[in-house]
Design a protein around this motif. Sequence first.
Motif, short mmCIF file in Angstrom:
data_model
loop_
_atom_site.label_atom_id
_atom_site.label_comp_id
_atom_site.label_asym_id
_atom_site.label_seq_id
_atom_site.Cartn_x
_atom_site.Cartn_y
_atom_site.Cartn_z
N ALA A 126 5.74 -3.18 9.31
CA ALA A 126 7.05 -2.98 8.69
C ALA A 126 7.47 -4.18 7.85
O ALA A 126 8.28 -4.04 6.93
N SER A 127 6.93 -5.34 8.13
CA SER A 127 7.26 -6.54 7.36
C SER A 127 6.41 -6.68 6.10
O SER A 127 6.59 -7.61 5.33
N GLY A 128 5.45 -5.76 5.93
CA GLY A 128 4.58 -5.82 4.75
C GLY A 128 3.32 -6.63 4.95
O GLY A 128 2.55 -6.83 4.01
N ASN A 129 3.07 -7.11 6.17
CA ASN A 129 1.84 -7.85 6.46
C ASN A 129 0.67 -6.89 6.51
O ASN A 129 0.77 -5.82 7.10
N HIS A 130 -0.46 -7.29 5.91
CA HIS A 130 -1.67 -6.47 5.86
C HIS A 130 -2.71 -7.05 6.81
O HIS A 130 -2.84 -8.27 6.92
N TYR A 131 -3.49 -6.15 7.46
CA TYR A 131 -4.50 -6.56 8.42
C TYR A 131 -5.82 -5.87 8.12
O TYR A 131 -5.84 -4.68 7.80
N GLY A 132 -6.92 -6.61 8.22
CA GLY A 132 -8.25 -6.03 8.07
C GLY A 132 -8.90 -6.22 6.73
O GLY A 132 -10.05 -5.83 6.54
N ASN A 133 -8.22 -6.82 5.78
CA ASN A 133 -8.77 -6.96 4.44
C ASN A 133 -10.07 -7.75 4.41
O ASN A 133 -10.92 -7.50 3.56
N GLU A 134 -10.24 -8.70 5.33
CA GLU A 134 -11.44 -9.52 5.31
C GLU A 134 -12.71 -8.72 5.63
O GLU A 134 -13.80 -9.16 5.32
N TYR A 135 -12.56 -7.55 6.23
CA TYR A 135 -13.72 -6.71 6.57
C TYR A 135 -14.04 -5.69 5.47
O TYR A 135 -15.09 -5.05 5.52
N LEU A 136 -13.16 -5.52 4.51
CA LEU A 136 -13.33 -4.44 3.54
C LEU A 136 -14.53 -4.62 2.62
O LEU A 136 -15.03 -3.65 2.07
N GLN A 137 -15.02 -5.83 2.46
CA GLN A 137 -16.21 -6.05 1.65
C GLN A 137 -17.49 -5.75 2.44
O GLN A 137 -18.55 -5.60 1.86
N LEU A 138 -17.37 -5.67 3.76
CA LEU A 138 -18.54 -5.44 4.60
C LEU A 138 -18.75 -3.97 4.94
O LEU A 138 -19.89 -3.53 5.11
N TYR A 139 -17.66 -3.22 5.08
CA TYR A 139 -17.74 -1.85 5.58
C TYR A 139 -16.93 -0.89 4.73
O TYR A 139 -16.10 -1.30 3.92
N ARG A 140 -17.16 0.39 5.00
CA ARG A 140 -16.33 1.42 4.39
C ARG A 140 -14.90 1.22 4.84
O ARG A 140 -14.64 0.51 5.81
N ARG A 141 -13.99 1.92 4.18
CA ARG A 141 -12.60 1.85 4.62
C ARG A 141 -12.03 3.26 4.64
O ARG A 141 -12.55 4.17 4.01
N ILE A 142 -10.96 3.40 5.37
CA ILE A 142 -10.21 4.65 5.41
C ILE A 142 -8.82 4.32 4.90
O ILE A 142 -8.18 3.39 5.37
N ASP A 143 -8.38 5.08 3.91
CA ASP A 143 -7.06 4.90 3.32
C ASP A 143 -6.30 6.21 3.36
O ASP A 143 -6.89 7.28 3.49
N GLN A 144 -5.03 6.09 3.17
CA GLN A 144 -4.14 7.24 3.12
C GLN A 144 -3.96 7.66 1.67
O GLN A 144 -3.74 6.83 0.80
N ALA A 145 -4.06 8.96 1.43
CA ALA A 145 -3.81 9.46 0.08
C ALA A 145 -2.35 9.28 -0.28
O ALA A 145 -1.48 9.44 0.58
N ALA A 146 -2.09 8.94 -1.51
CA ALA A 146 -0.71 8.74 -1.97
C ALA A 146 0.08 10.04 -1.92
O ALA A 146 1.28 10.04 -1.66
#
Length: 167
Positions: A126-146
Motif C-alpha cells: 500500500a505504500s508503493g514499495n516493490h518486492y522481488g525485482n532482483e529476481y526478475l532477470q533470472l526467472y519468468r514473472r507473473i503480472d496482472q493485466a491492466a
Amino acid sequence: MTIAQYDLRNAAARNFFAKNQRSRGYLQKAGFLCHSHKDRELALGLQQWLKEQGMDLYIDWQDASMPESPDATTAARIRTVIRGSDVFLFLATSNSMGSRWCPWELGFADGVMRNEQIAVIATRDASGNHYGNEYLQLYRRIDQAAVGGSLYWYQKGSQSPQTLASF
C-alpha cells in the motif's frame, strides 16, 4: 506491472468453489507456492486467483502431513512436492524476502526444475514499495493485466504476455 497486495487480499475474500477439492484431473497445472507464512492472506488470494485460471497451488500450511514445527520432515516433504509440481512460484513480499526458508526453497527449485518452470510474483504494498525485482532477470514473472485483472506469464526479459495455458 507488479501485483498489488490489495488485489491479492480481494481475491482471498472470494468464495472458494470447493475448499478441499484438489483434483489434478480438473485443474491443468500444479504449482508450489514459496511464500512467508506471515503472508497467509496474500497466499490464499494468489491460490484463488490461479484456481480461477486452472492451476492447483500447493501451500504447505494447508498440508495435513506437515509437522507442527519445521524440521527435517518439513524439508523432505517440500522437496517431494516441488519435484512433483509443474511450476514453482515465489511470492515476493517484504516477509518472504526476509525469510530463512524461502531462499532455501527457491535454491532447491532452481537446482531440480528447468528455469522456465520457475516464476516470480513481484508485489507492491500500500505504500508503493516493490518486492522481488532482483529476481526478475533470472526467472519468468507473473503480472496482472491492466484490463480484466487476469494473471499473465512473461518469459524473462520479455514484454509479451502469455496465458496460463501456454505456460
